[in-house]
Design an enzyme around this catalytic site. Structure first.
Site, mmCIF file in Angstrom:
data_model
loop_
_atom_site.group_PDB
_atom_site.id
_atom_site.type_symbol
_atom_site.label_atom_id
_atom_site.label_comp_id
_atom_site.label_asym_id
_atom_site.label_seq_id
_atom_site.Cartn_x
_atom_site.Cartn_y
_atom_site.Cartn_z
ATOM 1 N N HIS A 93 -1.918 -5.098 11.753
ATOM 2 C CA HIS A 93 -2.172 -4.288 10.563
ATOM 3 C C HIS A 93 -3.652 -4.334 10.236
ATOM 4 O O HIS A 93 -4.261 -5.392 10.285
ATOM 5 C CB HIS A 93 -1.368 -4.832 9.371
ATOM 6 C CG HIS A 93 -1.638 -4.076 8.111
ATOM 7 N ND1 HIS A 93 -1.007 -2.881 7.833
ATOM 8 C CD2 HIS A 93 -2.484 -4.299 7.087
ATOM 9 C CE1 HIS A 93 -1.447 -2.422 6.667
ATOM 10 N NE2 HIS A 93 -2.348 -3.260 6.193
ATOM 11 N N ASP A 172 7.370 -1.929 -3.512
ATOM 12 C CA ASP A 172 5.941 -1.682 -3.293
ATOM 13 C C ASP A 172 5.570 -0.243 -3.656
ATOM 14 O O ASP A 172 4.513 0.005 -4.228
ATOM 15 C CB ASP A 172 5.552 -1.956 -1.839
ATOM 16 C CG ASP A 172 4.072 -1.685 -1.598
ATOM 17 O OD1 ASP A 172 3.244 -2.396 -2.212
ATOM 18 O OD2 ASP A 172 3.734 -0.758 -0.847
ATOM 19 N N ARG A 179 -0.109 0.649 -9.929
ATOM 20 C CA ARG A 179 -1.407 -0.039 -9.802
ATOM 21 C C ARG A 179 -2.539 0.965 -9.710
ATOM 22 O O ARG A 179 -3.608 0.780 -10.292
ATOM 23 C CB ARG A 179 -1.405 -0.934 -8.557
ATOM 24 C CG ARG A 179 -0.619 -2.216 -8.754
ATOM 25 C CD ARG A 179 -0.386 -2.898 -7.416
ATOM 26 N NE ARG A 179 -1.624 -3.285 -6.772
ATOM 27 C CZ ARG A 179 -1.780 -3.415 -5.453
ATOM 28 N NH1 ARG A 179 -0.768 -3.178 -4.632
ATOM 29 N NH2 ARG A 179 -2.926 -3.773 -4.946
ATOM 30 N N SER A 194 1.730 -6.768 -1.181
ATOM 31 C CA SER A 194 2.004 -5.371 -0.844
ATOM 32 C C SER A 194 1.968 -5.171 0.674
ATOM 33 O O SER A 194 2.876 -4.591 1.275
ATOM 34 C CB SER A 194 0.960 -4.475 -1.537
ATOM 35 O OG SER A 194 0.972 -3.170 -1.018
ATOM 36 N N LYS A 198 5.667 -5.192 3.389
ATOM 37 C CA LYS A 198 5.979 -4.067 4.277
ATOM 38 C C LYS A 198 6.019 -4.507 5.736
ATOM 39 O O LYS A 198 6.897 -4.094 6.497
ATOM 40 C CB LYS A 198 4.932 -2.956 4.100
ATOM 41 C CG LYS A 198 5.168 -2.131 2.835
ATOM 42 C CD LYS A 198 4.062 -1.103 2.613
ATOM 43 C CE LYS A 198 2.804 -1.771 2.156
ATOM 44 N NZ LYS A 198 1.779 -0.902 1.595
HETATM 45 N N1 URA Z 1 -2.799 -1.622 1.413
HETATM 46 C C1 URA Z 1 -1.545 -1.844 0.949
HETATM 47 O O1 URA Z 1 -0.571 -1.579 1.628
HETATM 48 N N2 URA Z 1 -1.398 -2.361 -0.273
HETATM 49 C C2 URA Z 1 -2.434 -2.674 -1.059
HETATM 50 O O2 URA Z 1 -2.225 -3.149 -2.155
HETATM 51 C C3 URA Z 1 -3.741 -2.433 -0.566
HETATM 52 C C4 URA Z 1 -3.883 -1.916 0.671
#
Ligand code: URA
Ligand code: CA
Length: 447
Positions: A93, A172, A179, A194, A198
């Protein structure tokens, strides 16, 4: 047990949980579960969730709280089960950058070395590109695959990169949207949970994180990048998944291409052996790929992993994996075989520097935004992107420039924001008299 659960939840109240965090106390697992379950079930209104997240912004969270929040978010929706695919499934990621074409290079290369990559990616966000948009630059490619097809492609080819399923991590989705509009994006426990919730819900056994640092990244300082990296590695440890974070430079575009088809073409060029090994994009790909192979147990150490990756690149096996994956997802192989077809635009405009010297500071974010203005990214969520447009840099940080040589080339189909894009690009590059000091490409690795 059911009675105990109800009892426990009946005694909790959201205002008290907000107050506890506001006053700097540590929340229990049960309190965090209460919030996330209530959020997903729509029992807790947005204003209480927003106040709670603002309290987290100010007070932070302990490692245990952050791991607990991540676990609650991960289980808020579908959790992908990849256990029926043999081998250690390894994911990577990136926290997001400009010219960050690493997935398109590494995922097939790792598969070519015997790794198994079952990956879910995202779309472009603000100035940063998204792998799904890049994949779709190849005509025919469908990034929405059923779970069965996704797993079949991974079993047959060793790699598939698709979009997130609809019900992955609904907590999320709701938190991120809130947010975004309540100034609570910049909180390390919220960003770490977050991202990791995922990744964990997507089912990988091992995760390599590329934490970008610099003016084109979420984390602008090394100190913040280290904190985010350490937080995500700690979450991985708490939930029992092997996690490594590599902090890499984003004070310039990583590759030379910024735009979807341009980046796909650059990935194909790398996998065709047309880009030298000391190129920053190739170096970062080698480092991330090497951690993926060692975490997966395919290579015994970094040295063996890098040798395997180099072989897969030079032999063309990595390129074949990319081609096979794109074809399995519906893509037309003619574009992989002749990648210049990915970037056919009505105009190609060279951009010249207004003085000679050396390329100094680069504002990577502004280069990403200029590419978006040409149509490579979205202004609003429902916009479509033009796969062929974008910016191809001809000079990098530290290179000598002259007024008779373009430092970049624009691929353009619409004049609508062309002037604005050109101005932004021009202001993003500073030219200095002296050759600037070299910037590190890799700042730190957190294991
Ligand atoms: N990428 C994400 O998936 N979440 C965040 O909070 C910031 C960047
Ligand atoms: Ca000259």
């Amino acid at each position: 047990m059911l009675f105990a659960w109800c009892d426990r939840h009946n005694t909790m109240r959201m205002p008290e949980i907000i107050e506890k965090k506001r006053d700097g106390f540590e929340l229990s697992d049960a309190e965090i579960d209460f919030v996330i379950e209530g959020l997903v079930a729509d029992r807790i209104p947005d204003y209480q969730i927003a106040a709670w997240m603002m309290a987290i912004c100010w007070r932070g969270m302990t490692e245990r709280e952050t791991a607990s929040l991540t676990r609650a978010m991960m289980y808020s929706g579908d959790v992908v089960d990849l256990s029926d695919i043999p081998g250690v499934k390894v994911d990577k990621h990136s926290t997001g950058g400009v010219g960050d074409t690493t997935t398109l290079v590494i995922a097939p290369l790792v598969a070519a070395c015997g790794g198994t990559v079952a990956k879910m990616s995202g779309r472009g966000l603000a100035h940063s590109g998204g792998t799904l948009d890049k994949l779709e630059s190849v005509p025919g490619v469908c990034v929405e695959q059923s779970m069965d097809d996704f797993k079949r492609i991974v079993r047959e080819i060793g790699v598939a990169v698709i979009g997130q399923s609809g019900n992955l991590d609904p907590a999320d989705k709701r938190m991120y949207a809130l947010r975004d509009v309540t100034a609570t994006v910049q909180s390390i426990p919220l960003i770490a949970s977050s991202i990791m919730s995922k990744k964990l819900a997507a089912g990988a056994d091992a995760i390599v994180l590329d934490v970008k640092m610099g003016n084109g990244a979420f984390m602008q300082t090394l100190e913040d990048a280290r904190k985010l990296a350490a937080s995500m590695v700690s979450i991985g440890k708490h939930v029992g998944r092997k996690t490594v974070a590599v902090i890499t430079d984003m004070n310039r575009p990583l590759g030379m291409a910024v735009g979807n088809g341009l980046e796909m073409k650059e990935a194909i060029d790398v996998l065709s052996g047309q880009v030298p090994f000391d190129d920053p994009l190739v170096r970062v790909c080698m480092t991330l790929g090497s951690y993926m192979l060692t975490l997966a147990g395919v290579a015994k150490d970094a040295q063996e992993a890098e040798a395997m990756l180099s072989n897969a690149l030079v032999s063309g096996v990595g390129l074949k994996k990319l081609r096979d994956m794109l074809v399995a997802m519906g893509g037309d192989p003619a574009y992989v075989d002749a990648p210049e077809r990915l970037v056919q635009t009505s105009r190609i405009i060279p951009v010249y520097p207004n003085r000679s010297g050396y390329v100094g500071c680069i504002n990577a974010q502004d280069i990403g935004l200029a590419s978006c203005m040409l149509g490579a990214g979205r202004e609003s969520k429902s916009d479509s992107v033009d796969p062929a447009v974008g910016i191809l840099m001809k000079k990098r940080y530290g290179d000598r420039v002259d007024t008779d040589e373009p430092y970049a080339v624009l691929y353009v189909n619409s004049e609508r924001r062309l002037d604005e894009a050109m101005q932004l690009l021009d202001s993003a590059i500073s030219i200095c008299d002296e050759k600037p000091e070299e910037l590190p490409m890799i700042y730190d690795v957190i294991e």
